[in-house]
Scaffold this active site. Structure first.
Site, PDB file in Angstrom:
ATOM      1  CD  GLU A 154      14.618 -19.970  -1.056  1.00 30.72           C
ATOM      2  OE1 GLU A 154      13.465 -19.584  -0.859  1.00 30.72           O
ATOM      3  OE2 GLU A 154      14.909 -21.176  -1.193  1.00 30.72           O
ATOM      4  N   GLY A 263      32.886 -19.820  -4.975  1.00 35.78           N
ATOM      5  CA  GLY A 263      32.501 -18.455  -5.372  1.00 35.78           C
ATOM      6  C   GLY A 263      31.015 -18.297  -5.214  1.00 35.78           C
ATOM      7  CB  CYS A 266      25.306 -17.571  -1.192  1.00 35.82           C
ATOM      8  SG  CYS A 266      23.757 -17.053  -1.948  1.00 35.82           S
ATOM      9  CE  LYS A 269      24.952 -12.031  -0.479  1.00 35.73           C
ATOM     10  NZ  LYS A 269      24.236 -12.463   0.717  1.00 35.73           N
ATOM     11  CE  LYS A 327      25.433 -23.569  -7.676  1.00 33.96           C
ATOM     12  NZ  LYS A 327      24.793 -24.138  -6.509  1.00 33.96           N
TER      13      LYS A 327
END
Ligand code: NAD
Length: 446
Positions: A154, A263, A266, A269, A327
């Site tokens: 995705e 941050g 996604c 990590k 965001k």
């Protein structure tokens, strides 16, 4: 088409809603009973523009349903999406326990052929692990059903997720099965009308494509942040540099904004997970390790400006903070730069009065009620009784504030801007002492 989605998070819920909107018959399964109950009552657990009416109308029309009953979900779907979380393990690798648990559940309850689509972001080789888990579980229960495992990563962006799923710029399908490919082409045909966006490839390449995409974007950000630090060292202005390089079409303007670090659920990590799986395979991914290290330091940037300004004496100070989500247009606080800043301010003895257009509830959930954090109803209310102002998230609502009011309310006419929203010269005209990222020249001029 009858579809089942495991995991009702940012990816699963949005995907389910857009699939239902085009007419597919969708069942969403989650282990979180509270979330399922709230969804049935019309409470959408995340903030995502356009999502609430989409979920509500499709639920009312009976095209999407929510349950914790995995057996029912598996019976329903000829195509089953796995969209559960893949959080970092202790060493930063992707933790596959939720993905593999779903694989086992599918095998336990399946009574016919299933196409299992992995939408979660997973390390290369995970489809083989999912396949092995399904196969072992079928063998142990003496079942012989056939199945396909497909990688279909995705690419949605939080804050624009509904639009991204409705109008994807690409649909990557990793499969070696012609039947599965045909089925997925049919499934996605409503989203593939204008021109062919489907890119079919082998499974491992599809798995790596997702990581490569996120790591490229994170690299652009960290590169620009590194340049912003160099701009400070050399007395240049990163905003001039940004315009100067963005005008080259080979570079472009997207994703070259310097700031107080990336941050979200996604980039941090995924960069970490790809670097760890590279290292487990005996390869040192030097660029990825640097991207991660630069970002880690960048998230401490605002605090270092603040601490330097006050010579480390922040005890008893009250900080107005605008922007908590990682965001704009989301309430997601995962790995948000605001958290690094708030925690550093608290450790230094300061208090925070914070405002965010959407992430207040999530902040409350994470930090609970505590003396050193006040969540305020408006951005102006956050200024009341504050010593200085910090901006962590570039929400539209923060782009043209009343600078006279800011100056009037704050004890010190001091603004730390983690997203470079304003022109230093204008701030000077308003009598505000302005710190931005990589605009050393302008700061020095003051
Ligand atoms: N959030 C994004 O912007 C984004 C974008 C692209 C890809 N991804 C990837 O998609 C995956 C999901 O991310 P997310 O942000 O939607 O996660 P999330 O944490 O928002 O949601 C995951 C959901 O899965 C549920 N779950 C866990 N175990 C389950 C099980 N055994 N059965 C059913 N449900 C279960 C959880 O209760 C939760 O509701 C991750 O791998 C992520 O990296 C996320």
């Amino acid at each position: 088409m009858k579809i089942t989605v495991f995991g009702i998070g940012y990816v699963g819920l949005v995907q389910a809603a857009v699939m239902a909107e085009v007419g597919h018959d969708v069942v969403c399964v989650d282990v979180d009973q509270g979330k399922v109950d709230r969804l049935k009552e019309g409470h959408i657990p995340i903030y995502e523009p356009g999502l609430t009416p989409l979920v509500k109308s499709n639920y009312e029309a009976g095209r999407v349903n929510f349950t914790t009953d995995a057996a029912m979900g598996i019976e329903h779907g000829e195509v089953i999406f796995i969209a559960v979380g893949t959080p970092p393990d202790e060493d930063g690798s992707a933790d596959l326990k939720y993905v593999l648990a779903v694989a086992e559940t599918i095998a336990t309850h399946m009574q016919s052929h299933k196409i299992i689509i992995n939408k979660s972001t997973v390390p290369v080789g995970t489809a083989d692990k999912v396949s092995a888990r399904v196969s072992e579980t079928l063998v142990s229960s003496n079942k012989t059903f056939t199945y396909d495992v497909v990688s279909n990563p995705e690419f949605l962006k939080e804050g624009a997720a509904v639009n991204d799923c409705m109008r994807p710029d690409r649909i990557v399908i990793g499969t070696d099965s012609e039947t599965a490919e045909k089925k997925l082409r049919q499934l996605y045909s409503p989203f593939n009308r204008n021109h062919d966006k489907i890119i079919v490839m082998d499974i491992r390449s599809a798995e790596l494509t997702k990581y490569a995409a996120n790591c490229m974007l994170a690299t652009k950000i960290s590169f620009m942040n590194e340049m912003s630090n160099l701009a400070e060292v050399f007395g240049a202005d990163i905003e001039n540099v940004r315009r100067g390089i963005g005008s080259d079409p080979r570079i472009g303007y997207q994703f070259i904004y310097p700031g107080c670090g990336y941050g979200g659920s996604c980039f941090p990590k995924d960069v970490q997970a790809l670097a760890r799986s590279a290292s487990q395979a005996g390869y040192t991914a030097q660029i990825l390790e640097s991207v991660e290290a630069v970002n880690y330091k960048q998230k401490e940037k605002l605090f270092s400006y603040i601490s330097r300004h006050f010579s480390g004496d922040l005890a008893g100070k009250t900080v107005a903070l605008w922007g908590l989500s990682f965001k704009p247009n989301t309430d997601d606080m995962r790995e948000s730069s605001s958290r690094v800043l708030m925690e550093a301010l608290w450790a230094a003895g300061a208090k925070v009065k914070a405002y965010d257009p959407e992430a207040m509830e999530e902040t409350q959930r994470i930090y609970g009620t505590r003396d050193e954090l006040s969540l305020m109803g408006t951005k102006e209310a956050a200024l009341e009784g504050a010593d200085f102002l910090v901006i962590c998230t570039e929400w539209q609502a923060f782009r043209a504030p009343d600078f006279d009011l800011i100056k009037e309310k704050l004890t010190y006419p001091l603004l730390f801007d983690g997203r470079n929203l304003f022109e230093p010269k204008l701030m000077m005209e308003y009598g505000l002492h302005y710190y931005a990222i990589g605009r050393g020249l302008s700061v020095k001029e003051q």
